[in-house]
Design a protein around this motif. Structure first.
Motif, mmCIF file in Angstrom:
data_model
loop_
_atom_site.group_PDB
_atom_site.id
_atom_site.type_symbol
_atom_site.label_atom_id
_atom_site.label_comp_id
_atom_site.label_asym_id
_atom_site.label_seq_id
_atom_site.Cartn_x
_atom_site.Cartn_y
_atom_site.Cartn_z
ATOM 1 N N LEU A 1 17.553 -10.434 23.645
ATOM 2 C CA LEU A 1 17.579 -9.513 22.515
ATOM 3 C C LEU A 1 18.583 -9.964 21.455
ATOM 4 C CD1 LEU A 1 17.605 -5.640 22.869
ATOM 5 C CD2 LEU A 1 19.201 -6.771 21.338
ATOM 6 N N LEU A 2 19.762 -10.389 21.891
ATOM 7 C CA LEU A 2 20.804 -10.819 20.961
ATOM 8 C C LEU A 2 20.350 -11.994 20.097
ATOM 9 C CD1 LEU A 2 23.725 -10.677 19.901
ATOM 10 C CD2 LEU A 2 24.404 -12.082 21.867
ATOM 11 N N TYR A 3 19.476 -12.842 20.617
ATOM 12 C CA TYR A 3 19.018 -14.008 19.866
ATOM 13 C C TYR A 3 18.367 -13.590 18.554
ATOM 14 C CZ TYR A 3 16.709 -18.400 18.709
ATOM 15 O OH TYR A 3 16.291 -19.527 18.058
ATOM 16 N N PHE A 4 17.510 -12.578 18.598
ATOM 17 C CA PHE A 4 16.808 -12.141 17.395
ATOM 18 C C PHE A 4 17.780 -11.571 16.372
ATOM 19 C CE2 PHE A 4 13.661 -12.015 20.798
ATOM 20 C CZ PHE A 4 12.627 -12.746 20.222
ATOM 21 N N THR A 5 18.784 -10.868 16.853
ATOM 22 C CA THR A 5 19.805 -10.333 15.956
ATOM 23 C C THR A 5 20.538 -11.466 15.253
ATOM 24 O OG1 THR A 5 20.086 -8.403 17.413
ATOM 25 C CG2 THR A 5 21.847 -8.854 15.833
ATOM 26 N N LEU A 6 20.980 -12.451 16.027
ATOM 27 C CA LEU A 6 21.719 -13.575 15.455
ATOM 28 C C LEU A 6 20.838 -14.419 14.535
ATOM 29 C CD1 LEU A 6 23.809 -14.784 18.536
ATOM 30 C CD2 LEU A 6 24.616 -13.514 16.541
ATOM 31 N N ALA A 7 19.558 -14.547 14.877
ATOM 32 C CA ALA A 7 18.657 -15.382 14.078
ATOM 33 C C ALA A 7 18.500 -14.844 12.663
ATOM 34 C CB ALA A 7 17.294 -15.482 14.760
ATOM 35 N N ALA A 8 18.506 -13.518 12.520
ATOM 36 C CA ALA A 8 18.360 -12.935 11.185
ATOM 37 C C ALA A 8 19.557 -13.283 10.308
ATOM 38 C CB ALA A 8 18.207 -11.416 11.298
ATOM 39 N N PHE A 9 20.750 -13.253 10.866
ATOM 40 C CA PHE A 9 21.944 -13.590 10.091
ATOM 41 C C PHE A 9 22.036 -15.097 9.864
ATOM 42 C CE2 PHE A 9 22.882 -9.359 11.605
ATOM 43 C CZ PHE A 9 23.529 -8.780 10.530
ATOM 44 N N MET B 1 21.392 -5.564 33.325
ATOM 45 C CA MET B 1 22.475 -6.275 32.654
ATOM 46 C C MET B 1 22.686 -5.596 31.298
ATOM 47 S SD MET B 1 19.410 -7.647 31.812
ATOM 48 C CE MET B 1 19.108 -8.980 33.000
ATOM 49 N N PRO B 2 23.768 -5.914 30.590
ATOM 50 C CA PRO B 2 23.919 -5.353 29.243
ATOM 51 C C PRO B 2 22.660 -5.605 28.423
ATOM 52 C CG PRO B 2 25.939 -6.454 29.908
ATOM 53 C CD PRO B 2 24.915 -6.757 30.967
ATOM 54 N N LYS B 3 22.193 -4.586 27.699
ATOM 55 C CA LYS B 3 20.875 -4.655 27.062
ATOM 56 C C LYS B 3 20.739 -5.797 26.067
ATOM 57 C CE LYS B 3 22.368 -1.079 23.796
ATOM 58 N NZ LYS B 3 22.165 0.326 23.362
ATOM 59 N N GLN B 4 21.851 -6.243 25.481
ATOM 60 C CA GLN B 4 21.754 -7.328 24.500
ATOM 61 C C GLN B 4 21.301 -8.644 25.129
ATOM 62 O OE1 GLN B 4 24.451 -5.498 25.178
ATOM 63 N NE2 GLN B 4 26.341 -6.695 25.263
ATOM 64 N N TYR B 5 21.340 -8.731 26.474
ATOM 65 C CA TYR B 5 20.919 -9.949 27.162
ATOM 66 C C TYR B 5 19.553 -9.815 27.828
ATOM 67 C CZ TYR B 5 25.858 -10.932 26.448
ATOM 68 O OH TYR B 5 27.099 -11.112 25.884
ATOM 69 N N ARG B 6 18.926 -8.670 27.662
ATOM 70 C CA ARG B 6 17.578 -8.460 28.201
ATOM 71 C C ARG B 6 16.595 -9.356 27.441
ATOM 72 N NH1 ARG B 6 14.667 -3.809 30.169
ATOM 73 N NH2 ARG B 6 12.500 -4.451 30.369
#
Length: 234
Positions: free
Chosen positions: A34-42, A22-27
């Motif tokens: 993966l996307l969760y950690f990115t969003l959590a920082a912001f 799947m798209p890597k941001q959903y791995r």
């Protein structure tokens, strides 16, 4: 009027080099996408007015409930390229009430190692800058130039003096970045990041020291490294 800070996360890519089904941001990494950690920082930076995630119109993997209770909005306005997704995302921010003089921090969805501290180091360094700038790291490795006619044969060693590896976030005024992308597109310039668009206008973005943990997950082996970094930081 004090300029506000917005974050823009292009998330419409397929990540074909990652080898993920799947798209890597959903791995899933360390128990979260993966996307969760990115969003959590912001989300951990309340000084940001809004974080906008730009996904493709036909994205069947994105589910906002899986990222609750993080603070963000999502728009299905992703384009065929990162450049198009960023352009569409900037337009969406304007529609949401952002002003041309407000700052936007464009960040890769596949850089889950970003931290609130890194975000704040960028905003504090650039808040009064005339142009804006990016997170980056000085190049540490020896660089080799390959001879195109000989495939994998070294043609020469390149000096790494003054060379930096670009990271994200990349922070610019919304209006300036919109104008820069439009100008580059009219001139047929192929953008590799937001800073290259600003450079195309003749400006010199500033470099702000980044971090090795803020690397971009690209290849299959990167997932294990990202998970190790994220697990250590939990």
């Amino acid at each position: 009027m004090t300029s506000r800070f917005f974050a823009l996360i292009p998330c419409a890519g397929t990540g074909s080099r990652s080898g993920a089904p799947m798209p890597k941001q959903y791995r899933c990494l360390a128990g979260r996408e993966l996307l969760y950690f990115t969003l959590a920082a912001f989300d951990a930076c309340p000084e940001l007015t809004q974080t906008l995630v730009v996904i493709s119109a036909d994205d069947t993997y994105f589910d906002a409930q899986r990222f609750a209770p993080l603070r963000f909005d999502a728009r299905r306005c992703g384009g065929a390229s990162r450049q198009a997704s960023v352009r569409n995302g900037l337009d969406a921010l304007i529609e949401m009430g952002a002003a041309a003089d407000d700052w936007v921090l464009v960040h890769d969805a596949a850089r889950p190692g970003i931290t609130p501290e890194l975000i704040r180091s960028l905003t504090s360094a650039l808040a009064n800058d005339d142009v804006g700038g990016i997170m980056a790291l000085p190049v540490a490795d020896t660089l080799k130039r390959v001879d195109a006619e000989q495939g994998d044969r070294i043609a020469r060693t390149e000096s790494r003096n003054g060379l930096w590896q670009a990271q994200t976030p990349q922070m610019f005024r919304i209006g300036m970045l919109r104008d820069a992308i439009a100008r580059a597109e009219r001139d047929g310039h192929d953008l590799t990041d937001e800073a290259s668009a600003i450079e195309w206008l003749g400006h010199a973005p500033r470099l702000v020291q980044g971090s090795l943990r803020n690397f971009k997950v690209t290849y299959p082996e990167d997932f294990a490294l990202a998970e190790a970094i994220l697990t250590q930081g939990m």
